[in-house]
Design a protein around this motif. Structure first.
Motif, mmCIF file in Angstrom:
data_model
loop_
_atom_site.group_PDB
_atom_site.id
_atom_site.type_symbol
_atom_site.label_atom_id
_atom_site.label_comp_id
_atom_site.label_asym_id
_atom_site.label_seq_id
_atom_site.Cartn_x
_atom_site.Cartn_y
_atom_site.Cartn_z
ATOM 1 N N LEU A 99 -30.524 -10.609 -48.278
ATOM 2 C CA LEU A 99 -30.858 -11.076 -46.935
ATOM 3 C C LEU A 99 -29.685 -11.856 -46.364
ATOM 4 O O LEU A 99 -29.162 -12.766 -47.014
ATOM 5 C CB LEU A 99 -32.097 -11.980 -46.983
ATOM 6 N N LEU A 100 -29.291 -11.507 -45.141
ATOM 7 C CA LEU A 100 -28.363 -12.335 -44.368
ATOM 8 C C LEU A 100 -29.171 -12.964 -43.249
ATOM 9 O O LEU A 100 -29.850 -12.257 -42.490
ATOM 10 C CB LEU A 100 -27.229 -11.489 -43.768
ATOM 11 N N VAL A 101 -29.111 -14.286 -43.124
ATOM 12 C CA VAL A 101 -29.838 -14.963 -42.053
ATOM 13 C C VAL A 101 -28.929 -16.003 -41.422
ATOM 14 O O VAL A 101 -28.244 -16.760 -42.115
ATOM 15 C CB VAL A 101 -31.157 -15.596 -42.575
ATOM 16 N N GLY A 102 -28.883 -16.007 -40.100
ATOM 17 C CA GLY A 102 -28.036 -16.947 -39.381
ATOM 18 C C GLY A 102 -28.718 -17.415 -38.119
ATOM 19 O O GLY A 102 -29.854 -17.029 -37.815
ATOM 20 N N ALA A 103 -28.020 -18.274 -37.380
ATOM 21 C CA ALA A 103 -28.570 -18.847 -36.152
ATOM 22 C C ALA A 103 -27.612 -18.600 -34.989
ATOM 23 O O ALA A 103 -26.392 -18.570 -35.167
ATOM 24 C CB ALA A 103 -28.814 -20.341 -36.333
ATOM 25 N N GLU A 104 -28.167 -18.465 -33.796
ATOM 26 C CA GLU A 104 -27.371 -18.007 -32.656
ATOM 27 C C GLU A 104 -26.288 -18.996 -32.231
ATOM 28 O O GLU A 104 -25.261 -18.591 -31.687
ATOM 29 C CB GLU A 104 -28.266 -17.669 -31.470
ATOM 30 N N TRP A 105 -26.479 -20.299 -32.493
ATOM 31 C CA TRP A 105 -25.491 -21.280 -32.055
ATOM 32 C C TRP A 105 -24.574 -21.739 -33.189
ATOM 33 O O TRP A 105 -23.923 -22.780 -33.088
ATOM 34 C CB TRP A 105 -26.190 -22.498 -31.455
ATOM 35 N N ASP A 106 -24.511 -20.999 -34.260
ATOM 36 C CA ASP A 106 -23.643 -21.368 -35.386
ATOM 37 C C ASP A 106 -22.188 -21.171 -34.972
ATOM 38 O O ASP A 106 -21.714 -20.047 -34.815
ATOM 39 C CB ASP A 106 -23.973 -20.493 -36.600
ATOM 40 N N ALA A 107 -21.470 -22.278 -34.788
ATOM 41 C CA ALA A 107 -20.056 -22.213 -34.421
ATOM 42 C C ALA A 107 -19.152 -22.348 -35.640
ATOM 43 O O ALA A 107 -17.943 -22.109 -35.543
ATOM 44 C CB ALA A 107 -19.729 -23.316 -33.405
ATOM 45 N N ASP A 108 -19.701 -22.750 -36.785
ATOM 46 C CA ASP A 108 -18.913 -22.836 -38.025
ATOM 47 C C ASP A 108 -18.633 -21.450 -38.578
ATOM 48 O O ASP A 108 -17.477 -21.086 -38.829
ATOM 49 C CB ASP A 108 -19.676 -23.655 -39.074
ATOM 50 N N LEU A 109 -19.705 -20.701 -38.819
ATOM 51 C CA LEU A 109 -19.608 -19.324 -39.309
ATOM 52 C C LEU A 109 -20.427 -18.472 -38.336
ATOM 53 O O LEU A 109 -21.588 -18.166 -38.590
ATOM 54 C CB LEU A 109 -20.139 -19.229 -40.750
ATOM 55 N N PRO A 110 -19.822 -18.113 -37.218
ATOM 56 C CA PRO A 110 -20.571 -17.490 -36.118
ATOM 57 C C PRO A 110 -21.222 -16.160 -36.518
ATOM 58 O O PRO A 110 -20.832 -15.519 -37.500
ATOM 59 C CB PRO A 110 -19.496 -17.277 -35.050
ATOM 60 N N PRO A 111 -22.224 -15.734 -35.747
ATOM 61 C CA PRO A 111 -22.968 -14.518 -36.087
ATOM 62 C C PRO A 111 -22.115 -13.272 -36.276
ATOM 63 O O PRO A 111 -22.519 -12.366 -37.014
ATOM 64 C CB PRO A 111 -23.921 -14.367 -34.893
ATOM 65 N N TYR A 112 -20.938 -13.209 -35.640
ATOM 66 C CA TYR A 112 -20.117 -12.006 -35.821
ATOM 67 C C TYR A 112 -19.738 -11.795 -37.281
ATOM 68 O O TYR A 112 -19.499 -10.654 -37.710
ATOM 69 C CB TYR A 112 -18.858 -12.055 -34.939
ATOM 70 N N MET A 113 -19.709 -12.861 -38.072
ATOM 71 C CA MET A 113 -19.352 -12.718 -39.475
ATOM 72 C C MET A 113 -20.430 -11.963 -40.242
ATOM 73 O O MET A 113 -20.148 -11.004 -40.974
ATOM 74 C CB MET A 113 -19.101 -14.091 -40.098
ATOM 75 N N ALA A 114 -21.687 -12.379 -40.093
ATOM 76 C CA ALA A 114 -22.786 -11.677 -40.758
ATOM 77 C C ALA A 114 -22.907 -10.250 -40.251
ATOM 78 O O ALA A 114 -23.191 -9.317 -41.025
ATOM 79 C CB ALA A 114 -24.095 -12.433 -40.547
ATOM 80 N N GLN A 115 -22.669 -10.065 -38.955
ATOM 81 C CA GLN A 115 -22.783 -8.728 -38.375
ATOM 82 C C GLN A 115 -21.699 -7.796 -38.897
ATOM 83 O O GLN A 115 -21.900 -6.575 -38.997
ATOM 84 C CB GLN A 115 -22.748 -8.834 -36.852
ATOM 85 N N THR A 116 -20.547 -8.356 -39.249
ATOM 86 C CA THR A 116 -19.472 -7.561 -39.858
ATOM 87 C C THR A 116 -19.757 -7.288 -41.329
ATOM 88 O O THR A 116 -19.495 -6.197 -41.843
ATOM 89 C CB THR A 116 -18.123 -8.288 -39.727
ATOM 90 N N LEU A 117 -20.319 -8.289 -42.009
ATOM 91 C CA LEU A 117 -20.615 -8.154 -43.436
ATOM 92 C C LEU A 117 -21.752 -7.170 -43.698
ATOM 93 O O LEU A 117 -21.708 -6.395 -44.670
ATOM 94 C CB LEU A 117 -20.970 -9.536 -44.001
ATOM 95 N N PHE A 118 -22.761 -7.174 -42.848
ATOM 96 C CA PHE A 118 -23.989 -6.419 -43.121
ATOM 97 C C PHE A 118 -23.745 -4.943 -43.454
ATOM 98 O O PHE A 118 -24.246 -4.445 -44.480
ATOM 99 C CB PHE A 118 -24.959 -6.564 -41.947
ATOM 100 N N PRO A 119 -22.992 -4.193 -42.635
ATOM 101 C CA PRO A 119 -22.803 -2.770 -42.972
ATOM 102 C C PRO A 119 -21.964 -2.532 -44.224
ATOM 103 O O PRO A 119 -21.941 -1.412 -44.746
ATOM 104 C CB PRO A 119 -22.111 -2.195 -41.728
ATOM 105 N N LEU A 120 -21.295 -3.576 -44.715
ATOM 106 C CA LEU A 120 -20.488 -3.429 -45.926
ATOM 107 C C LEU A 120 -21.323 -3.548 -47.186
ATOM 108 O O LEU A 120 -20.838 -3.265 -48.290
ATOM 109 C CB LEU A 120 -19.379 -4.493 -45.944
ATOM 110 N N LEU A 121 -22.587 -3.951 -47.044
ATOM 111 C CA LEU A 121 -23.496 -4.061 -48.196
ATOM 112 C C LEU A 121 -24.087 -2.677 -48.492
ATOM 113 O O LEU A 121 -25.301 -2.458 -48.442
ATOM 114 C CB LEU A 121 -24.599 -5.074 -47.891
ATOM 115 N N VAL A 122 -23.233 -1.753 -48.839
ATOM 116 C CA VAL A 122 -23.631 -0.349 -48.935
ATOM 117 C C VAL A 122 -24.503 -0.064 -50.155
ATOM 118 O O VAL A 122 -25.184 0.971 -50.203
ATOM 119 C CB VAL A 122 -22.388 0.567 -48.947
ATOM 120 N N ASN A 123 -24.511 -0.955 -51.136
ATOM 121 C CA ASN A 123 -25.285 -0.714 -52.358
ATOM 122 C C ASN A 123 -26.395 -1.740 -52.576
ATOM 123 O O ASN A 123 -26.942 -1.840 -53.673
ATOM 124 C CB ASN A 123 -24.347 -0.697 -53.569
#
Length: 339
Positions: free
Chosen positions: A276-300
């Motif tokens: 599970l990747l879970v984040g919040a819309e106002w996260d400026a430390d590790l912004p949502p684009y990071m999880a959104q980039t990581l998610f498709p790489l979890l191929v297995n």
């Protein structure tokens, strides 16, 4: 690992839902002279332990685990929330944080040494605690929750030890950085550790929050309750004026070498457990684009999912909408018990 554990305390906390047993202990790290602070909370009636109902949490880059994961805001912490739902819940402080052994470099000026407690060291500490829990509970696997830097260390541990992990929950996950870091760093060469004041912590927390939402994001008294607990866990930093909390700089060295240099620290394709990747819309430390980039790489990762929660920051764990985070992670963990 030598299973010599120094118990610190054992108490019973009564909540509306059930009676919870709490134990604090020091677990030997894999390196001589290092002890890792570990806390356990579980229902008093729980006597049979199962991998899918056992969970371990690790903190992020600056603050210890107990002062966020087990901070009783309105009388209930996230740790309590899990325990009252039948889970055997654990947390740890990596060396250099909270009540774990502080490396000797932290007793000297930060500029006297290079960065300490890199990611691989944190993963070793996690490994020592996982093995301790598995042996004590006579189970073969458990669930992992990581926050912030803890998503990197828990994910890295999982890539190296897939057989010991049932499910992996990554709250505010980091990935390749395209925006500046919010962590305050002194100019010049990176020292062994850094210091953060309460004022710096609050300013960082509220970065990225719309102006008309800032006043109500953190319920009255919650920031001070958290800061009082977190800064008290560093008695040396508490004597400074203004008081500070000290944290090792290994995470910043890793970030410069990997995340800020377009180099992943771990290979997401090697994660083979439900994630599970879970984040919040106002996260400026590790912004949502990071999880959104990581998610498709979890191929297995079977049954992977990504959830973005509204009106929260990197520190949603201690904000007005924190129950949305708790429920999201709870639903993911509960699915493991139905398999």
């Amino acid at each position: 690992m030598v299973a010599t554990v120094a118990p610190l305390a054992a108490t019973q906390a009564h909540t509306q839902a059930s009676s919870i047993v709490m134990e604090d202990m020091m677990v030997p790290a894999l390196d001589p002279g290092i002890s890792i602070f570990v806390r356990n909370k579980r229902p008093a009636a729980l006597t049979t332990f199962r991998p899918e109902r056992t969970v371990l949490y690790v903190h992020g880059a600056t603050y210890p685990a107990s002062t966020s994961f087990d901070l009783p805001l309105d009388g209930v912490s996230w740790m309590d929330y899990l325990a009252t739902r039948g889970y055997d819940v654990w947390l740890l402080d990596v060396r250099g944080y909270g009540r774990s052994t502080r490396p000797p470099e932290m007793a000297e000026a930060p500029e006297a040494h290079g960065p300490i407690v890199r990611g691989d060291t944190a993963v070793r500490d996690i490994g020592a605690v996982v093995d301790f829990i598995l042996k004590r509970r006579n189970i073969t696997r458990l669930n992992l929750i990581g926050w912030s830097w803890g998503t990197t260390t828990m994910a890295t541990y999982t890539t190296r030890n897939p057989g010991k992990v049932a499910r992996l929950a990554l709250y505010a996950p980091g990935w390749i950085r395209k925006t500046p870091s919010l962590m305050p760093v002194a100019p010049g060469k990176l020292g062994a550790w850094r210091a953060t004041t309460r004022q710096q912590a609050l300013a960082r927390w509220l970065t990225g929050v719309p102006e008309d939402k800032k006043a109500t994001l953190i319920p009255a008294g919650w920031f001070d309750q958290w800061a009082d607990a977190a800064w008290a866990d560093d008695p040396v930093g508490a004597t400074q004026s203004p008081p500070v909390i000290r944290a090792p700089n290994g995470v910043l060295a890793d970030s410069a070498e990997y995340w800020s240099s377009n180099r992943p620290y771990y290979d997401p394709a090697k994660i083979t457990v439900p994630t599970l990747l879970v984040g919040a819309e106002w996260d400026a430390d590790l912004p949502p684009y990071m999880a959104q980039t990581l998610f498709p790489l979890l191929v297995n990762a079977p049954g992977k999912r990504y959830v973005l929660l509204a009106e929260g920051t990197h520190t949603m764990i201690m904000e007005k909408n924190r129950l949305e985070l708790f429920k999201t992670v709870q639903a993911f963990l509960d699915e493991g018990g139905h398999g």
